[in-house]
Design an enzyme around this catalytic site. Structure first.
Site, PDB file in Angstrom:
ATOM      1  N   LYS A   1      55.838 -50.367  77.286  1.00  0.00           N
ATOM      2  CA  LYS A   1      55.310 -50.539  78.646  1.00  0.00           C
ATOM      3  C   LYS A   1      53.842 -50.127  78.657  1.00  0.00           C
ATOM      4  CE  LYS A   1      56.527 -49.219  83.453  1.00  0.00           C
ATOM      5  NZ  LYS A   1      57.500 -48.485  84.279  1.00  0.00           N
TER       6      LYS A   1
ATOM      7  N   SER B   1      62.949 -47.536  87.649  1.00  0.00           N
ATOM      8  CA  SER B   1      62.152 -48.591  87.013  1.00  0.00           C
ATOM      9  C   SER B   1      62.616 -49.055  85.649  1.00  0.00           C
ATOM     10  CB  SER B   1      60.700 -48.146  86.900  1.00  0.00           C
ATOM     11  OG  SER B   1      60.064 -48.388  88.111  1.00  0.00           O
TER      12      SER B   1
ATOM     13  N   SER C   1      59.721 -51.088  88.043  1.00  0.00           N
ATOM     14  CA  SER C   1      58.382 -51.477  87.651  1.00  0.00           C
ATOM     15  C   SER C   1      58.284 -51.944  86.194  1.00  0.00           C
ATOM     16  CB  SER C   1      57.426 -50.304  87.864  1.00  0.00           C
ATOM     17  OG  SER C   1      57.763 -49.226  87.010  1.00  0.00           O
TER      18      SER C   1
HETATM   19  N1  GLN Z   1      60.634 -48.745  92.667  1.00  0.00           N
HETATM   20  C1  GLN Z   1      60.317 -47.355  92.700  1.00  0.00           C
HETATM   21  C2  GLN Z   1      58.911 -47.184  93.224  1.00  0.00           C
HETATM   22  O1  GLN Z   1      58.356 -48.129  93.629  1.00  0.00           O
HETATM   23  C3  GLN Z   1      60.511 -46.741  91.372  1.00  0.00           C
HETATM   24  C4  GLN Z   1      59.389 -46.917  90.456  1.00  0.00           C
HETATM   25  C5  GLN Z   1      59.599 -46.292  89.109  1.00  0.00           C
HETATM   26  O2  GLN Z   1      60.703 -45.882  88.764  1.00  0.00           O
HETATM   27  N2  GLN Z   1      58.519 -46.175  88.372  1.00  0.00           N
HETATM   28  O3  GLN Z   1      58.381 -46.144  93.243  1.00  0.00           O
END
Ligand code: GLN
Length: 490
Positions: free
Chosen positions: A79, A178, A154
């Site tokens: 990532k 995410s 994400s």
């Molecule tokens: N969807 C969540 C957010 O927008 C989680 C993001 C993540 O786990 N990095 O914060």
């Protein structure tokens, strides 16, 4: 099935039996990325030369008759919020667009030690903030099962690259879901280990008390191997746990008869799509057939987890992201009148709207006068949610629920509605608030052919039971053997 579509285990066997060389496998992965990624958008940058160098080292070892690590030669993506020396780490943000890392994250060091070819840096929501990968400053990522749908976020690029067979393995980070959400939307397995199991040194911080790095793969076994390769104490991360990781991958195949399973009541109620609910019920029935007991467990405080998360995560993000000021890293605005003007212009021009929204929310929640009302309350509630969770785990060994109430949604369908987007994480956030290990694995498809993910969580540090129960279910269901048509594109 082509070799690229197979699991890391099968690819490892093919390498050891000299059916294919690591260089050939890496080249196949490069060709696939070149073929698919213009459409898919999973990669922000590629590091093919480095990957080929690593593959050659693997081939030399095999030629000499030396033993190779399990993951050696297996194509992998990282990532793009994890540092790899001399390559860009952009976090899919304009503010870091040209930032080249001078050092390796601990996970990158560990992958290199295992001779894992890293093919490139995977796209994400800017600074890992989002659930659909639509918040990337560069490119959206599409879902390999349906190009008009989101891959989840994400870590959308990490998940889509494995699902589409561009690579076999990848790493993501999980602050509120995410890893698990994109795994669920893309039909693969994603695992968030216990908080502190995997070093975050070299991961660009979003919310430090929640962030955790973890693996994506096509089988529980692959994911267990990648987890073992990256886990363990690291003196460079003060939150890293000084505890044995243990051998999980060779202890996966255990009879789980007698295991007590809780199905989370609140996550099987209103708002859960019918197909998703049936797939989870089918998983529960399968567990019963395997000799487990399944009972409903209520987590009454779960409904507060999104509210708590969006205070804690934004507060920590506002502090972590203060370092991007045009002085130390990346982008700096031009034609500024003075230092303050430079800070303002750099941050206004460099950050996207979701990141700005979070910085403002977090700054507000931490400001004097509001701290007690918001941040302190959220932390207190976080403790109560954890107590609730730990209490439930006195009655059962693992908990199951859908990873998300729905399957992957259409591109652009929630992008203008942050609240609807935040609700996507209703089932995943509690594992970050409590620090518990949590996994999403494919357990079926909806009527439209989109993958459905089952989430399994266990008590803190109990990765072994979690992965054993996932392995047992995977063996019966076999849903992980499905590939999207995209994998077969020549
Ligand atoms: N969807 C969540 C957010 O927008 C989680 C993001 C993540 O786990 N990095 O914060």
């Amino acid at each position: 099935m082509e070799l690229l579509e197979k699991t890391a285990k099968e690819q490892h066997e093919a390498l050891v039996n000299k059916e294919i060389s690591a260089e050939e496998l890496t080249k196949a992965s490069i060709e696939k990325i070149e073929k698919l990624d213009k459409t898919l958008g999973a990669f922000n940058s590629v590091t093919f030369d480095k990957a080929l160098e690593t593959a050659k080292k693997v081939d030399e070892k095999i030629a000499k008759g030396e033993e190779i690590p399990y993951l050696a030669g297996i194509p992998c993506a990282l990532k793009d919020n994890m540092n790899m020396k001399d390559t860009k780490t952009t976090c899919s943000s304009k503010i870091l667009e040209n930032f080249v890392s001078p050092y390796d994250a601990t996970v990158a060091v560990k992958l290199k030690e295992n001779l894992v070819p890293i093919l490139g840096k995977a796209n994400l929501d800017e600074f890992a903030m989002g659930s659909s990968n639509e918040n990337s400053a560069f490119n959206i990522v599409r879902n390999p099962y349906n190009l008009n749908k989101v891959p989840g976020g994400s870590s959308g690029g990490s998940a889509a690259s494995v699902s589409s067979c561009e690579v076999t393995l990848s790493l993501g980070s999980d602050t509120g879901g995410s890893i698990r959400l994109p795994a669920s939307f893309c039909g693969i397995t994603g695992f968030k280990p216990t908080y502190g199991r995997v070093s975050r040194y070299g991961l660009v911080a979003f919310a430090s008390s929640l962030d955790q790095i973890g693996p994506f793969g096509r089988s529980i076994e692959d994911v267990a191997h990648l987890y073992e390769a990256i886990a363990g104490y690291d003196e460079k991360d003060s939150t890293s746990l000084k505890m044995e990781v243990g051998n999980i991958s060779s202890n996966l195949d255990k009879d789980i008869k007698g295991l007590k399973i809780g199905i989370i009541k609140e996550l099987m109620a209103e708002g859960i799509e019918d197909d998703v609910k049936s797939a989870v019920e089918n998983a529960a029935k399968t567990y019963e057939k395997l000799g487990c007991t399944v009972e409903e467990i209520s987590l009454p405080l779960l409904k507060h987890s999104i509210g708590v998360y969006y205070i804690v995560a934004t507060a920590e993000a506002s502090s972590n992201l203060a370092r991007f000021d045009g002085v130390k890293y990346g982008y700096r605005a031009q034609n500024c009148e003075n230092l303050l003007d430079m800070y303002c212009k750099t941050r206004s021009q460099g950050f996207g709207s979701e990141v700005k929204r979070r910085i403002m929310l977090g700054t507000y929640a931490l400001s004097s006068g509001y701290y007690d009302a918001y941040y302190k309350k959220a932390q207190q509630l976080r403790r109560l949610i954890a107590n609730d969770y730990n209490e439930a785990l006195k009655k059962v060994d693992i908990l199951i629920c859908p990873t998300c109430p729905t399957t992957a949604f259409d591109l652009n369908s929630r992008a203008d509605n942050p609240l609807a987007m935040y609700l996507t994480d209703i089932a995943t956030i509690f594992a970050n608030l409590t620090g518990a290990p949590a996994l999403s694995m494919p357990v079926g498809f909806d009527k439209g052919g989109m993958p459905i993910g089952l989430q399994i969580t266990a008590g803190t540090l109990n990765e072994l039971t979690l992965l054993q129960s996932a392995y047992a279910l995977e063996k019966v269901l076999g849903v992980n053997n499905q590939r999207p048509d995209m994998c077969a594109v020549k």
